[in-house]
Design a protein around this motif. Structure first.
Motif, mmCIF file in Angstrom:
data_model
loop_
_atom_site.group_PDB
_atom_site.id
_atom_site.type_symbol
_atom_site.label_atom_id
_atom_site.label_comp_id
_atom_site.label_asym_id
_atom_site.label_seq_id
_atom_site.Cartn_x
_atom_site.Cartn_y
_atom_site.Cartn_z
ATOM 1 N N VAL A 106 0.851 -1.192 0.000
ATOM 2 C CA VAL A 106 0.000 0.000 0.000
ATOM 3 C C VAL A 106 0.885 1.240 0.000
ATOM 4 O O VAL A 106 1.858 1.300 0.761
ATOM 5 N N PRO A 107 0.590 2.246 -0.841
ATOM 6 C CA PRO A 107 1.371 3.501 -0.793
ATOM 7 C C PRO A 107 1.354 4.093 0.613
ATOM 8 O O PRO A 107 0.321 4.082 1.290
ATOM 9 N N ARG A 108 2.468 4.616 1.059
ATOM 10 C CA ARG A 108 2.589 5.086 2.441
ATOM 11 C C ARG A 108 1.537 6.133 2.793
ATOM 12 O O ARG A 108 1.002 6.127 3.895
ATOM 13 N N GLU A 109 1.221 7.022 1.877
ATOM 14 C CA GLU A 109 0.265 8.087 2.179
ATOM 15 C C GLU A 109 -1.171 7.573 2.290
ATOM 16 O O GLU A 109 -2.064 8.306 2.706
ATOM 17 N N ARG A 110 -1.413 6.305 1.938
ATOM 18 C CA ARG A 110 -2.761 5.733 2.025
ATOM 19 C C ARG A 110 -2.847 4.617 3.076
ATOM 20 O O ARG A 110 -3.877 3.980 3.220
ATOM 21 N N ARG A 111 -1.777 4.409 3.823
ATOM 22 C CA ARG A 111 -1.757 3.277 4.749
ATOM 23 C C ARG A 111 -2.674 3.489 5.950
ATOM 24 O O ARG A 111 -3.245 2.532 6.461
ATOM 25 N N ILE A 112 -2.827 4.721 6.412
ATOM 26 C CA ILE A 112 -3.720 4.965 7.547
ATOM 27 C C ILE A 112 -5.165 4.670 7.144
ATOM 28 O O ILE A 112 -5.904 3.985 7.864
ATOM 29 N N ALA A 113 -5.593 5.185 5.984
ATOM 30 C CA ALA A 113 -6.951 4.928 5.512
ATOM 31 C C ALA A 113 -7.172 3.436 5.280
ATOM 32 O O ALA A 113 -8.235 2.884 5.618
#
Length: 245
Positions: A138-145
């Protein structure tokens, strides 16, 4: 169900990342294990005369099967709320290293602490195992979502299982209810073994399994803690020694 490539336009929206996390619940073998475990917790709550709303709230707020069993058994046996809270808190300490190891995988330079609150709540053994398996895809900027979607999906499965187990408690044999609770530690053991990548990981797991029968002979009451800390310390020492070579 493979996830999209890291550079896929399907990751452009946080909502879509959340949806991919939600869908990933179907890709883990731990989902049916959780379902079976929380069937047993629902039945246990029924037999201990707790309400369905109470057990659903404990699942949503505590989100840790062993801690919920401790809570139900201690309060059900007549212990005070304070005693039950202390027991649950001590049980939850085991999750702290998991939180510390997973959160750096989600952070970006723009991440604020409030963005990690819900993800931190979801980090139990199941999510910890699956984050190490899925987050690198998963791209790092989308891992929280993505983690939010995965966590909401897993908790939803457990809430449904609680409801079914609570409703079937009158017809669920006690031996069966106890047996399905055993699925969780077995599944976690196999999943941890599958995710071992480095020598230190393998060494910690093998030493922990080997030391535990020996430590139980000491009758300390904290056999798992002693064997786990000892095995982890030895594995860490070997890892540092190999790095210096």
């Amino acid at each position: 169900m493979p996830l999209p490539a890291l550079d896929s336009p399907k990751w452009q929206s946080p909502v879509r990342a959340f949806a991919w996390g939600l869908r990933s619940v179907a890709s883990t073998v731990l989902t049916p294990v959780l379902f079976a475990t929380y069937l047993g917790i629902g039945a246990l709550a029924h037999d201990t005369h707790f309400s369905l709303g109470w057990v659903l709230a404990s699942t949503a707020l505590i989100w840790a099967g062993p801690a919920q069993i401790i809570l139900i058994s201690t309060v059900g046996s007549g212990a005070t709320v304070l005693q039950a809270a202390v027991a649950v808190t001590v049980s939850a300490i085991r999750l702290f290293p998991m939180v510390v190891s997973v959160l750096p995988m989600m952070r970006t330079p723009k991440t604020k602490r409030r963005h990690l609150v819900l993800a931190t709540h979801f980090i139990a053994v199941t999510l910890w195992v699956e984050c190490f398996r899925l987050l690198p895809q998963v791209p790092r900027e989308r891992r929280i979502a993505f983690t939010h979607g995965l966590g909401v999906g897993l908790v939803s499965v457990c809430l449904v299982a609680n409801t079914i187990g609570y409703s079937l408690a009158a017809n669920l044999p006690q031996l069966f209810a106890a047996a399905i609770l055993l699925l969780t530690p077995l599944a976690f053991l196999l999943s941890t073994a599958r995710n071992c990548r480095q020598l230190a990981d393998i060494l910690a797991l093998v030493l922990g399994l080997a030391l535990f029968p020996l430590v139980t002979m000491l009758h300390t009451g904290v056999d798992i803690l002693i064997s786990g800390v000892s095995a982890g310390t030895i594995a860490y020492g070997v890892h540092r020694w190999r790095e210096r070579e």
